[in-house]
Design an enzyme around this catalytic site. Sequence first.
Site, PDB file in Angstrom:
ATOM      1  N   LYS A  12     -10.777   9.603   9.607  1.00 21.02           N
ATOM      2  CA  LYS A  12     -11.350   9.565   8.258  1.00 21.02           C
ATOM      3  C   LYS A  12     -11.124  10.903   7.561  1.00 21.02           C
ATOM      4  CE  LYS A  12     -15.242   6.399   9.039  1.00 21.02           C
ATOM      5  NZ  LYS A  12     -14.895   5.348   8.102  1.00 21.02           N
TER       6      LYS A  12
ATOM      7  N   ARG B 224     -15.770  -4.067  14.111  1.00 25.48           N
ATOM      8  CA  ARG B 224     -15.491  -5.482  14.385  1.00 25.48           C
ATOM      9  C   ARG B 224     -14.986  -5.678  15.806  1.00 25.48           C
ATOM     10  NH1 ARG B 224     -11.421  -5.742   9.372  1.00 25.48           N
ATOM     11  NH2 ARG B 224     -12.897  -4.149   8.724  1.00 25.48           N
TER      12      ARG B 224
HETATM   13  N1  BES Z   1     -18.230   2.543   9.490  1.00 29.17           N
HETATM   14  C1  BES Z   1     -17.235   2.203   8.575  1.00 29.17           C
HETATM   15  C2  BES Z   1     -17.758   1.514   7.325  1.00 29.17           C
HETATM   16  C3  BES Z   1     -18.654   2.327   6.422  1.00 29.17           C
HETATM   17  C4  BES Z   1     -18.138   2.975   5.330  1.00 29.17           C
HETATM   18  C5  BES Z   1     -20.009   2.377   6.653  1.00 29.17           C
HETATM   19  C6  BES Z   1     -18.965   3.706   4.512  1.00 29.17           C
HETATM   20  C7  BES Z   1     -20.855   3.118   5.824  1.00 29.17           C
HETATM   21  C8  BES Z   1     -20.314   3.777   4.751  1.00 29.17           C
HETATM   22  C9  BES Z   1     -16.204   1.279   9.215  1.00 29.17           C
HETATM   23  O1  BES Z   1     -16.019   1.425  10.567  1.00 29.17           O
HETATM   24  C10 BES Z   1     -14.898   1.562   8.555  1.00 29.17           C
HETATM   25  O2  BES Z   1     -14.442   2.652   8.647  1.00 29.17           O
HETATM   26  N2  BES Z   1     -14.368   0.564   7.886  1.00 29.17           N
HETATM   27  C11 BES Z   1     -13.152   0.698   7.198  1.00 29.17           C
HETATM   28  C12 BES Z   1     -12.362  -0.571   7.455  1.00 29.17           C
HETATM   29  C13 BES Z   1     -10.971  -0.502   6.981  1.00 29.17           C
HETATM   30  C14 BES Z   1     -10.168   0.459   7.806  1.00 29.17           C
HETATM   31  C15 BES Z   1     -10.424  -1.897   7.079  1.00 29.17           C
HETATM   32  C16 BES Z   1     -13.465   0.862   5.708  1.00 29.17           C
HETATM   33  O3  BES Z   1     -14.414   0.249   5.240  1.00 29.17           O
HETATM   34  O4  BES Z   1     -12.775   1.620   5.048  1.00 29.17           O
HETATM   35 ZN    ZN Z   2     -14.612   2.929  11.090  1.00 28.69          ZN
END
Ligand code: BES
Ligand code: ZN
Length: 475
Positions: free
Chosen positions: A248, A322
């Site tokens: 990230k 997921r």
């Molecule tokens: N934990 C995150 C989602 C999230 C984002 C929770 C902001 C709380 C605040 C999740 O694991 C994630 O990173 N999801 C990605 C998925 C994408 C790579 C398909 C996202 O939402 O960007």
């Molecule tokens: Zn994630």
Amino acid sequence: MLINLSDKSFQSIQSDLAIIITSKKCLDTLEDKKILADLNFKASDEEVVLLAEKRNVYVGCEDDSYDCIAIAISAAIKEIKKTKFTSLKVELGTSCTDKLKALVEGAIMASYEFNKYKSKKVKKEKLNLTIVCSKITTSLVNTLEDSLIIAKSVNKVRSYVNTTPEDFYPETFEKEAVKIAKKNKISVKVHGEDYLDKNNMHSMLAVGRASRHESKLIHLTYKSKNPKAKIVLVGKGLTYDSGGLSLKPAEFMAGMKSDKGGGCAVLGMINAISKMKLDVEVHVIIGAVENMIGGDAYKPDDVLVAKNGKTIEVKNTDAEGRLVLADCLVYAQEKIKDITYIFDFATLTGAALVGVGQYTTAIMGNNSSLKCKAVSNALKSGEYATSLPFNRFLKKTIKSEIADISNLANSRYGGAITAALFLDEFITDENKDKWLHFDIAGPAFVSHSWGYNPHGASGAGVRMMVEFIKNIDKD
Ligand code: BES
Ligand code: ZN
Ligand code: ZN
């Protein structure tokens, strides 16, 4: 904060301050109407005036809904916390249980503070609130007890989630789960990585591989004597989500201690349900994992085999929730038969935040009437929720060229729904209509305080699920 009920006359009760919750309509009837008019007090929601010499705190409240009342008492308490006054009284008036619930929950949630990491701990005296009603009925007493349990469970969840990833990792999840189980009539089983390996849970295992903390699958069970329903609550417990090798960016990584929000919420739910002695069987399953980087990390391009034998092409290691939930859902459905409902709670996608905003839970599933039921119980409980729709075309976006499915959709749009459709691949035909997915990525963590939620974790999910389970046999 301590809360008690009294049926003495409001005037006769000794206290430092009287909280007067008032609507625009009643402004003219107030004892301090002149001063309030001079102060330009309009009795709008969240408006507060503390008249120290008069020992009165006035708060605006535009209607009798849960939201308005809980926000009003919370506004008063936040103002009072700045002073040295500690004993408070507020009038309930008629024996209205809904109003009492909003007052108690609003007050307890508003009085929450998280000081674990402050070097100077200011010792404050506890606030003491007397709620004055015309007659103390059994239903008022029961409502008070239940609301205290619910709001305290919310605060417990907030503290878990607010704790740093250095202090709260999968083993901490285990310890807290065991503590809750011991204090209540709950049994607990914890499975480590050997078990996950032997039981073909390689989707979940892969996510935690680069972490120095062992992944844990935690299974708690609460069973009343004559349960009316068997409910499975699965939680995403990512104690930290760095994104893995699909790392990230810095500004999105900070705050990812909250990625355990779903796991913590289901722990709070079983705590409340067992303390309220609800007539149900509840299974809580938490996938407690840390998503890190390193030579041993799982990679984009890997193909993982989940517990149900489905193969998953990893296209992005940040879509890890997921992968963890997939194995947890399969585990749950293999272990637990004749399920009435199976619900999962997860801070699953940024897309849910974008789609429905930071205050609202997005509820998804195959069963429209069940989704409606979940939304209406959520709203009744004081939480914001809405449902999002599946369709056959979004389902196709998670197809993979080389495996059964991909953990990333081939479209940038509808990310909250495509994540839920991925989870749907791990729900058996028998349970299709019994399953709902709750994406709490929006409300689980509060960046700028709102209503009775200070900065930090909100405890999202607990109130709505307790309400749902309480009303299970009502149509
Ligand atoms: N934990 C995150 C989602 C999230 C984002 C929770 C902001 C709380 C605040 C999740 O694991 C994630 O990173 N999801 C990605 C998925 C994408 C790579 C398909 C996202 O939402 O960007
Ligand atoms: Zn994630
Ligand atoms: Zn995540």
